[in-house]
Scaffold this motif. Structure first.
Motif, PDB file in Angstrom:
ATOM      1  N   MET A  68      12.401   6.217  -3.291  1.00 15.81           N
ATOM      2  CA  MET A  68      11.485   5.105  -3.328  1.00 15.81           C
ATOM      3  C   MET A  68      10.401   5.398  -4.343  1.00 15.81           C
ATOM      4  O   MET A  68      10.032   6.539  -4.528  1.00 15.81           O
ATOM      5  N   THR A  69       9.930   4.393  -4.949  1.00 15.31           N
ATOM      6  CA  THR A  69       8.832   4.596  -5.873  1.00 15.31           C
ATOM      7  C   THR A  69       7.535   4.230  -5.176  1.00 15.31           C
ATOM      8  O   THR A  69       7.478   3.302  -4.377  1.00 15.31           O
ATOM      9  N   ALA A  70       6.500   4.975  -5.469  1.00 12.80           N
ATOM     10  CA  ALA A  70       5.207   4.754  -4.825  1.00 12.80           C
ATOM     11  C   ALA A  70       4.219   4.187  -5.822  1.00 12.80           C
ATOM     12  O   ALA A  70       4.464   4.140  -7.005  1.00 12.80           O
ATOM     13  N   GLY A  71       3.081   3.804  -5.332  1.00 14.44           N
ATOM     14  CA  GLY A  71       2.022   3.244  -6.150  1.00 14.44           C
ATOM     15  C   GLY A  71       1.180   2.348  -5.287  1.00 14.44           C
ATOM     16  O   GLY A  71       1.120   2.504  -4.078  1.00 14.44           O
ATOM     17  N   ALA A  72       0.534   1.372  -5.901  1.00  9.67           N
ATOM     18  CA  ALA A  72      -0.271   0.426  -5.144  1.00  9.67           C
ATOM     19  C   ALA A  72       0.641  -0.406  -4.254  1.00  9.67           C
ATOM     20  O   ALA A  72       1.781  -0.691  -4.618  1.00  9.67           O
ATOM     21  N   PRO A  73       0.155  -0.777  -3.056  1.00 11.29           N
ATOM     22  CA  PRO A  73       0.983  -1.614  -2.187  1.00 11.29           C
ATOM     23  C   PRO A  73       1.412  -2.893  -2.897  1.00 11.29           C
ATOM     24  O   PRO A  73       0.609  -3.552  -3.550  1.00 11.29           O
ATOM     25  N   ALA A  74       2.679  -3.209  -2.781  1.00 10.33           N
ATOM     26  CA  ALA A  74       3.220  -4.405  -3.426  1.00 10.33           C
ATOM     27  C   ALA A  74       3.177  -5.566  -2.456  1.00 10.33           C
ATOM     28  O   ALA A  74       3.473  -5.404  -1.284  1.00 10.33           O
ATOM     29  N   ALA A  75       2.804  -6.763  -2.924  1.00 12.88           N
ATOM     30  CA  ALA A  75       2.794  -7.955  -2.083  1.00 12.88           C
ATOM     31  C   ALA A  75       4.120  -8.681  -2.250  1.00 12.88           C
ATOM     32  O   ALA A  75       4.518  -9.020  -3.363  1.00 12.88           O
ATOM     33  N   VAL A  76       4.823  -8.881  -1.146  1.00 13.81           N
ATOM     34  CA  VAL A  76       6.102  -9.576  -1.158  1.00 13.81           C
ATOM     35  C   VAL A  76       6.118 -10.593  -0.023  1.00 13.81           C
ATOM     36  O   VAL A  76       5.355 -10.492   0.930  1.00 13.81           O
ATOM     37  N   ALA A  77       7.003 -11.555  -0.108  1.00 11.57           N
ATOM     38  CA  ALA A  77       7.112 -12.592   0.919  1.00 11.57           C
ATOM     39  C   ALA A  77       8.206 -12.235   1.912  1.00 11.57           C
ATOM     40  O   ALA A  77       9.244 -11.682   1.539  1.00 11.57           O
ATOM     41  N   ALA A  78       7.976 -12.571   3.184  1.00 13.18           N
ATOM     42  CA  ALA A  78       9.007 -12.402   4.197  1.00 13.18           C
ATOM     43  C   ALA A  78      10.220 -13.222   3.772  1.00 13.18           C
ATOM     44  O   ALA A  78      10.095 -14.326   3.259  1.00 13.18           O
ATOM     45  N   GLY A  79      11.401 -12.659   3.932  1.00  8.83           N
ATOM     46  CA  GLY A  79      12.632 -13.322   3.542  1.00  8.83           C
ATOM     47  C   GLY A  79      13.079 -13.031   2.128  1.00  8.83           C
ATOM     48  O   GLY A  79      14.197 -13.357   1.744  1.00  8.83           O
ATOM     49  N   LEU A 116       7.237 -11.256   9.537  1.00 14.92           N
ATOM     50  CA  LEU A 116       6.397 -10.078   9.314  1.00 14.92           C
ATOM     51  C   LEU A 116       5.270 -10.476   8.378  1.00 14.92           C
ATOM     52  O   LEU A 116       5.454 -11.300   7.485  1.00 14.92           O
ATOM     53  N   ALA A 117       4.109  -9.866   8.575  1.00 23.97           N
ATOM     54  CA  ALA A 117       2.978 -10.121   7.687  1.00 23.97           C
ATOM     55  C   ALA A 117       2.051  -8.918   7.712  1.00 23.97           C
ATOM     56  O   ALA A 117       2.034  -8.155   8.677  1.00 23.97           O
ATOM     57  N   GLY A 118       1.310  -8.758   6.626  1.00 23.56           N
ATOM     58  CA  GLY A 118       0.332  -7.685   6.549  1.00 23.56           C
ATOM     59  C   GLY A 118       0.911  -6.387   6.018  1.00 23.56           C
ATOM     60  O   GLY A 118       2.004  -6.348   5.461  1.00 23.56           O
ATOM     61  N   VAL A 119       0.152  -5.321   6.211  1.00 23.64           N
ATOM     62  CA  VAL A 119       0.563  -4.000   5.734  1.00 23.64           C
ATOM     63  C   VAL A 119       1.766  -3.533   6.558  1.00 23.64           C
ATOM     64  O   VAL A 119       1.744  -3.549   7.782  1.00 23.64           O
ATOM     65  N   THR A 120       2.827  -3.157   5.845  1.00 23.43           N
ATOM     66  CA  THR A 120       4.085  -2.765   6.484  1.00 23.43           C
ATOM     67  C   THR A 120       4.626  -1.517   5.807  1.00 23.43           C
ATOM     68  O   THR A 120       4.506  -1.362   4.596  1.00 23.43           O
TER      69      THR A 120
END
Length: 87
Positions: free
Chosen positions: A1-12, A54-58
Motif C-alpha cells: 500500500m502506498t501511504a501519504g495524506a489521507p485520500a478522500a473517496v466516495a462510498a461505492g 461508510l463515512a469519515g476516517v477509515t
C-alpha cells in the motif's frame, strides 16, 4: 500500500491499492462503527470497492480472507492499515 495524506473517496467507488504483500484476496474497511468491526470487499487486480454506508476516517487493510462476521484479525491481515477519508 502506498501511504501519504489521507485520500478522500466516495462510498461505492473503486480504489487502486499498491502492495508488495502476498496472498491478499480481500480489503477490510474499519471505522469503528461497524458490527464485528470491519466491512470486507474482494481485492482483485490491485483494486477493491469501498463498501456503501461508510463515512469519515477509515482504515483499510489487505486480507487473506473475508469473514462474514466482520472480524479482522492479525491472522488474516497481510498489509495495512492505510488511512482514507470516505465522503
Amino acid at each position: 500500500m502506498t501511504a501519504g495524506a489521507p485520500a478522500a473517496v466516495a462510498a461505492g467507488s473503486t480504489v487502486q491499492l499498491q502492495s508488495t504483500a502476498q496472498g491478499a484476496t480481500g480489503c477490510a474497511f474499519v471505522n469503528g462503527g461497524l458490527p464485528g468491526g470491519a466491512a470486507f470487499t474482494s481485492f482483485a487486480n490491485g483494486a477493491c470497492t469501498v463498501p456503501p454506508n461508510l463515512a469519515g476516517v477509515t482504515y483499510v487493510h489487505l486480507t487473506s480472507a473475508t469473514p462474514t462476521d466482520g472480524t479482522l484479525t492479525d491472522a488474516i491481515t497481510v498489509a495495512g492499515p492505510m488511512v482514507m477519508t470516505i465522503s
